[in-house]
Design a protein around this motif. Structure first.
Motif, PDB file in Angstrom:
ATOM      1  N   PRO A   3       0.817  -1.206   0.000  1.00 17.02           N
ATOM      2  CA  PRO A   3       0.000   0.000   0.000  1.00 17.02           C
ATOM      3  C   PRO A   3       0.861   1.271   0.000  1.00 17.02           C
ATOM      4  CG  PRO A   3      -0.154  -1.141   2.122  1.00 17.02           C
ATOM      5  CD  PRO A   3       0.680  -1.990   1.208  1.00 17.02           C
ATOM      6  N   THR A   4       0.328   2.304  -0.601  1.00 23.69           N
ATOM      7  CA  THR A   4       1.023   3.590  -0.642  1.00 23.69           C
ATOM      8  C   THR A   4       1.054   4.182   0.762  1.00 23.69           C
ATOM      9  OG1 THR A   4       0.159   3.932  -2.855  1.00 23.69           O
ATOM     10  CG2 THR A   4       1.026   5.868  -1.729  1.00 23.69           C
ATOM     11  N   PRO A   5       2.223   4.616   1.222  1.00 23.57           N
ATOM     12  CA  PRO A   5       2.288   5.193   2.566  1.00 23.57           C
ATOM     13  C   PRO A   5       1.510   6.509   2.630  1.00 23.57           C
ATOM     14  CG  PRO A   5       4.465   5.219   1.500  1.00 23.57           C
ATOM     15  CD  PRO A   5       3.511   4.568   0.566  1.00 23.57           C
ATOM     16  N   ALA A   6       0.997   6.792   3.807  1.00 24.12           N
ATOM     17  CA  ALA A   6       0.251   8.029   4.025  1.00 24.12           C
ATOM     18  C   ALA A   6       1.196   9.222   3.993  1.00 24.12           C
ATOM     19  CB  ALA A   6      -0.471   7.976   5.362  1.00 24.12           C
ATOM     20  N   THR A   7       0.655  10.352   3.602  1.00 21.87           N
ATOM     21  CA  THR A   7       1.408  11.606   3.600  1.00 21.87           C
ATOM     22  C   THR A   7       0.814  12.549   4.633  1.00 21.87           C
ATOM     23  OG1 THR A   7      -0.024  12.677   1.980  1.00 21.87           O
ATOM     24  CG2 THR A   7       1.813  11.354   1.109  1.00 21.87           C
ATOM     25  N   SER A   8       1.516  13.619   4.907  1.00 18.02           N
ATOM     26  CA  SER A   8       0.963  14.612   5.838  1.00 18.02           C
ATOM     27  C   SER A   8      -0.329  15.199   5.278  1.00 18.02           C
ATOM     28  CB  SER A   8       1.984  15.701   6.155  1.00 18.02           C
ATOM     29  OG  SER A   8       2.375  16.376   4.993  1.00 18.02           O
ATOM     30  N   ARG A   9      -0.406  15.326   3.961  1.00 16.57           N
ATOM     31  CA  ARG A   9      -1.645  15.837   3.337  1.00 16.57           C
ATOM     32  C   ARG A   9      -2.812  14.891   3.622  1.00 16.57           C
ATOM     33  NH1 ARG A   9      -1.814  17.909  -2.762  1.00 16.57           N
ATOM     34  NH2 ARG A   9      -2.967  19.734  -2.138  1.00 16.57           N
ATOM     35  N   ASP A  10      -2.551  13.575   3.541  1.00 14.53           N
ATOM     36  CA  ASP A  10      -3.582  12.585   3.878  1.00 14.53           C
ATOM     37  C   ASP A  10      -4.063  12.791   5.315  1.00 14.53           C
ATOM     38  OD1 ASP A  10      -3.373  11.254   1.382  1.00 14.53           O
ATOM     39  OD2 ASP A  10      -1.777   9.941   2.150  1.00 14.53           O
ATOM     40  N   VAL A  11      -3.110  12.962   6.214  1.00 12.54           N
ATOM     41  CA  VAL A  11      -3.460  13.119   7.633  1.00 12.54           C
ATOM     42  C   VAL A  11      -4.308  14.370   7.844  1.00 12.54           C
ATOM     43  CG1 VAL A  11      -2.534  13.505   9.957  1.00 12.54           C
ATOM     44  CG2 VAL A  11      -1.496  11.774   8.452  1.00 12.54           C
ATOM     45  N   TYR A  12      -3.932  15.479   7.222  1.00 10.77           N
ATOM     46  CA  TYR A  12      -4.752  16.692   7.334  1.00 10.77           C
ATOM     47  C   TYR A  12      -6.168  16.431   6.820  1.00 10.77           C
ATOM     48  CZ  TYR A  12      -1.127  20.037   8.730  1.00 10.77           C
ATOM     49  OH  TYR A  12      -0.163  20.733   9.424  1.00 10.77           O
ATOM     50  N   THR A  13      -6.274  15.700   5.714  1.00 11.92           N
ATOM     51  CA  THR A  13      -7.598  15.375   5.171  1.00 11.92           C
ATOM     52  C   THR A  13      -8.391  14.517   6.150  1.00 11.92           C
ATOM     53  OG1 THR A  13      -6.782  15.517   2.899  1.00 11.92           O
ATOM     54  CG2 THR A  13      -8.809  14.264   3.244  1.00 11.92           C
ATOM     55  N   TRP A  14      -7.744  13.501   6.726  1.00 15.37           N
ATOM     56  CA  TRP A  14      -8.433  12.647   7.693  1.00 15.37           C
ATOM     57  C   TRP A  14      -8.868  13.428   8.925  1.00 15.37           C
ATOM     58  CZ3 TRP A  14      -3.944   8.623   7.420  1.00 15.37           C
ATOM     59  CH2 TRP A  14      -3.981   7.970   6.180  1.00 15.37           C
ATOM     60  N   LEU A  15      -8.043  14.398   9.341  1.00 17.10           N
ATOM     61  CA  LEU A  15      -8.365  15.170  10.544  1.00 17.10           C
ATOM     62  C   LEU A  15      -9.503  16.158  10.323  1.00 17.10           C
ATOM     63  CD1 LEU A  15      -4.839  15.743  12.125  1.00 17.10           C
ATOM     64  CD2 LEU A  15      -6.607  14.083  12.773  1.00 17.10           C
ATOM     65  N   GLU A  16      -9.931  16.347   9.079  1.00 15.91           N
ATOM     66  CA  GLU A  16     -11.128  17.162   8.818  1.00 15.91           C
ATOM     67  C   GLU A  16     -12.341  16.553   9.523  1.00 15.91           C
ATOM     68  OE1 GLU A  16     -11.866  20.007   7.126  1.00 15.91           O
ATOM     69  OE2 GLU A  16      -9.812  20.427   6.531  1.00 15.91           O
ATOM     70  N   ALA A  17     -12.299  15.251   9.786  1.00 14.67           N
ATOM     71  CA  ALA A  17     -13.411  14.560  10.450  1.00 14.67           C
ATOM     72  C   ALA A  17     -13.431  14.808  11.961  1.00 14.67           C
ATOM     73  CB  ALA A  17     -13.337  13.067  10.177  1.00 14.67           C
ATOM     74  N   VAL A  18     -12.342  15.308  12.516  1.00 17.91           N
ATOM     75  CA  VAL A  18     -12.265  15.539  13.964  1.00 17.91           C
ATOM     76  C   VAL A  18     -12.761  16.957  14.236  1.00 17.91           C
ATOM     77  CG1 VAL A  18     -10.796  15.583  16.001  1.00 17.91           C
ATOM     78  CG2 VAL A  18     -10.322  13.947  14.157  1.00 17.91           C
ATOM     79  N   LYS A  19     -13.900  17.034  14.891  1.00 19.90           N
ATOM     80  CA  LYS A  19     -14.551  18.322  15.129  1.00 19.90           C
ATOM     81  C   LYS A  19     -14.197  18.877  16.510  1.00 19.90           C
ATOM     82  CE  LYS A  19     -16.642  17.886  11.205  1.00 19.90           C
ATOM     83  NZ  LYS A  19     -16.203  18.603  10.050  1.00 19.90           N
ATOM     84  N   ASP A  20     -14.265  20.188  16.617  1.00 22.06           N
ATOM     85  CA  ASP A  20     -14.074  20.843  17.907  1.00 22.06           C
ATOM     86  C   ASP A  20     -15.225  20.418  18.817  1.00 22.06           C
ATOM     87  OD1 ASP A  20     -12.756  23.256  19.470  1.00 22.06           O
ATOM     88  OD2 ASP A  20     -14.926  23.464  19.634  1.00 22.06           O
TER      89      ASP A  20
END
Length: 163
Positions: A3-20
């Motif tokens: 599998p393609t390793p995750a990038t910091s951009r991926d992580v920022y995209t995933w963290l869009e789901a984490v709400k205040d």
């Protein structure tokens, strides 16, 4: 095939789901509290700066960040909280400012125009866009919000304070 390793951009995209936790329409990314992401293989280092020292939601945010990233295949999540570069309301993204307004909170004015409490006095109402408003209480339900009243639509509303 590996599998393609995750990038910091991926992580920022995933963290869009984490709400205040206090303003659930605003992601931690759009709030501007995620200040750095470094990914190495399946380990991710997150640097974050909360909106306030002693933020009561900090542990919840860290837990949700960790759970979100572990669900995406990260095996280790390390979160460092720092105040080296203090958070300011200017770190809220444009998307975040729109979300605040749609939620019924007046977005903060840019900090560069914030010179005294006068800027809190006549805030544009997020409901009717009226500017015939007044500051009712500089202390809202949380440290980052103030309470205002609009004479045009006769509704109270909160503003996310400029910091």
């Amino acid at each position: 095939m590996k599998p393609t390793p995750a990038t910091s951009r991926d992580v920022y995209t995933w963290l869009e789901a984490v709400k205040d936790p206090e303003i659930p329409v605003l992601s931690l990314v759009d709030l501007g509290v995620i200040t750095d992401v470094v990914v190495e293989n399946t380990t991710v280092d997150i640097e974050m700066t909360p909106t306030f020292v002693g933020c009561p939601a900090l542990d919840i945010m860290k837990q949700e960040i960790t759970e979100t990233l572990l669900q995406r295949g990260m095996t280790e999540v390390r979160i460092v909280v720092n105040f080296r570069d203090p958070w300011s309301s200017d770190k809220i993204s444009e998307k975040g400012r729109r979300a605040l307004k749609e939620f019924g909170l007046a977005p903060p004015l840019p900090a560069k125009v914030f010179t005294d409490l006068e800027v809190l006095e006549h805030v544009s109402c997020p409901r009717c866009e009226g500017t015939n408003t007044t500051l009712k209480n500089v202390f809202g339900p949380t440290l980052c919000r103030s309470i205002h009243y609009c004479f045009d639509c006769q509704e109270s509303f909160e503003q996310f304070k400029p910091l």
